[in-house]
Design an enzyme around this catalytic site. Structure first.
Site, PDB file in Angstrom:
ATOM      1  N   LYS A   1       2.401   1.072  18.696  1.00 27.42           N
ATOM      2  CA  LYS A   1       3.643   0.425  18.290  1.00 27.42           C
ATOM      3  C   LYS A   1       4.185  -0.465  19.403  1.00 27.42           C
ATOM      4  O   LYS A   1       4.779  -1.503  19.129  1.00 27.42           O
ATOM      5  CB  LYS A   1       4.685   1.478  17.895  1.00 27.42           C
TER       6      LYS A   1
ATOM      7  N   LYS B   1      -7.202   5.081   2.906  1.00 26.20           N
ATOM      8  CA  LYS B   1      -6.040   5.853   2.479  1.00 26.20           C
ATOM      9  C   LYS B   1      -4.939   4.974   1.896  1.00 26.20           C
ATOM     10  O   LYS B   1      -4.767   3.833   2.316  1.00 26.20           O
ATOM     11  CB  LYS B   1      -5.481   6.502   3.755  1.00 26.20           C
TER      12      LYS B   1
ATOM     13  N   LYS C   1       1.696   2.625   3.313  1.00 22.32           N
ATOM     14  CA  LYS C   1       2.722   1.597   3.171  1.00 22.32           C
ATOM     15  C   LYS C   1       2.262   0.271   3.776  1.00 22.32           C
ATOM     16  O   LYS C   1       2.421  -0.777   3.187  1.00 22.32           O
ATOM     17  CB  LYS C   1       3.982   2.071   3.907  1.00 22.32           C
TER      18      LYS C   1
END
Ligand code: TRP
Length: 352
Positions: A114, A216, A219
């Site tokens: 991140k 998978k 989002k």
């Protein structure tokens, strides 16, 4: 509730919940609330580490609350609360940070990921520490992101949770939580915190695939079916799911994109139906269009009642307020007890 093991899990308040969240977590929470002392919360403070948009944040918290409730989490069985409603968490976060090393935080995989994203950098082999120290103040990695694991550890430890049902991507954070718990206990010579473990769902740990033929459902992958997708939208998404050219000879191995659709079917459709399509694949009579129609129908059977309840709950401010107030009261009572112990142990005592 008293002798039951404490189960706690949180979800960051970003975006809506999808079928992967449902089968991976929510549907299990609904079962667990009968057998454990469960706490489920919305991590709005954690959401601030990456997406500080005030209006979106509040709406996201409301959405997820409504989704939890619509999916069947019962506020009379489980404690449902909003992280920021428990200020004890913020105080203990400050205290626990005194026992956390910046090196171990910087080595956390999710931080490196991140942080690079926030700086607009890629992993070119340069140490993240060098990349960060070299940046100026317009492009920065916020300190909250670095201490994300401290805050998560506090969420868990302040409730003295034993079991924390989280996905693989959170395993490292849980490992840090255990390390912080051990460190605190041994530094002060106390036995305050249990070491939390991941909740093991046994062999039934499902990996819900997305519709894009790859991995998978997620989002950020843009391959999701949301619990609150309207019928038309949901049907369209399923009809557009990636497949292949179809089996050319009997009993051909199934390609990944098609196997993904079978996996989704196994989650939502009756076993006979899945078998009939598997058989049709094996003898080459399968038509993917039919399979998708069936799949969309069966997914809708799961999501439609949730979506309908969601809209009712989302518009019922009084109900939501009642749920979170009751949840906050219960969560705070327990958190305040732990915080008082922590302060005492650390030598923070009052003169008056
Ligand atoms: N970090 C978790 C996630 O991104 C959310 C979270 C915050 C959490 N605090 C927690 C999960 C405590 C379990 C327990 O999914």
């Amino acid at each position: 509730m008293n002798n039951k093991e404490v189960v706690l899990s949180g979800i960051r308040a970003t975006g809506n919940l999808h079928l992967g969240n449902y089968y991976g977590a929510l549907s299990k929470f609904v079962k667990m609330q009968n057998d454990y002392d469960c706490l489920f919360f919305i991590a709005d403070l954690h959401a601030l580490t990456t997406a500080p948009d005030p209006n979106a944040l509040h709406e996201n918290v409301r959405n997820i609350l409504a989704e939890y409730l619509a999916a069947g989490i019962d506020p009379d069985k489980a404690t449902i609360f909003v992280q920021s409603d428990v200020p004890e968490i913020s105080e203990m976060y400050l205290l626990l940070n005194m026992h956390v090393g910046i090196g171990e935080l910087m080595r956390t995989a999710s931080f490196k990921d991140k942080a690079r994203k926030q700086l607009g950098l890629t992993d070119d082999g340069t140490d993240i520490e060098k990349q960060i120290i070299g940046t100026d103040s317009n492009k920065r990695v916020n300190a909250g992101l670095l201490t994300y694991p401290t805050l998560m550890a506090v969420d868990i430890l302040i409730q003295k949770a034993h079991k924390v049902p989280v996905g693989k991507d959170q395993e490292q954070h849980l490992e840090l939580t255990r390390r912080f718990a051990r460190r605190f206990n041994s530094f002060y010579g106390v036995d305050l915190f249990p070491e939390p473990e991941n909740f093991n769902f046994g062999d039934h740990a499902v990996k819900v695939p997305g519709l894009d033929g790859s991995g998978k459902m997620g989002k950020s992958e843009g391959n999701c079916i949301y619990l609150i997708d309207e019928e038309k939208v949901l049907r369209k998404k399923v009809m557009r799911a990636v497949t292949d050219e179809g089996p050319k000879e009997p009993n051909q191995p199934v390609s990944q994109p098609v196997e993904n659709l079978f996996t989704l079917m196994e989650l939502t459709s009756a076993p006979e139906i899945v078998q009939s399509y598997r058989d049709a694949y094996a003898d080459c009579s399968i038509r993917y269009g039919d399979l998708k129609k069936q799949l969309a129908e069966d997914i809708l059977k799961v999501t439609t009642p949730i979506r309908e309840r969601y809209h009712d709950i989302r518009n019922d401010d009084a109900f939501i307020a009642r749920v979170v107030r009751q949840g906050a009261e219960r969560a705070r009572e327990r958190a305040a007890k732990t915080l008082a112990e922590v302060r005492e142990i650390m030598g923070i005592r009052k003169f008056y």
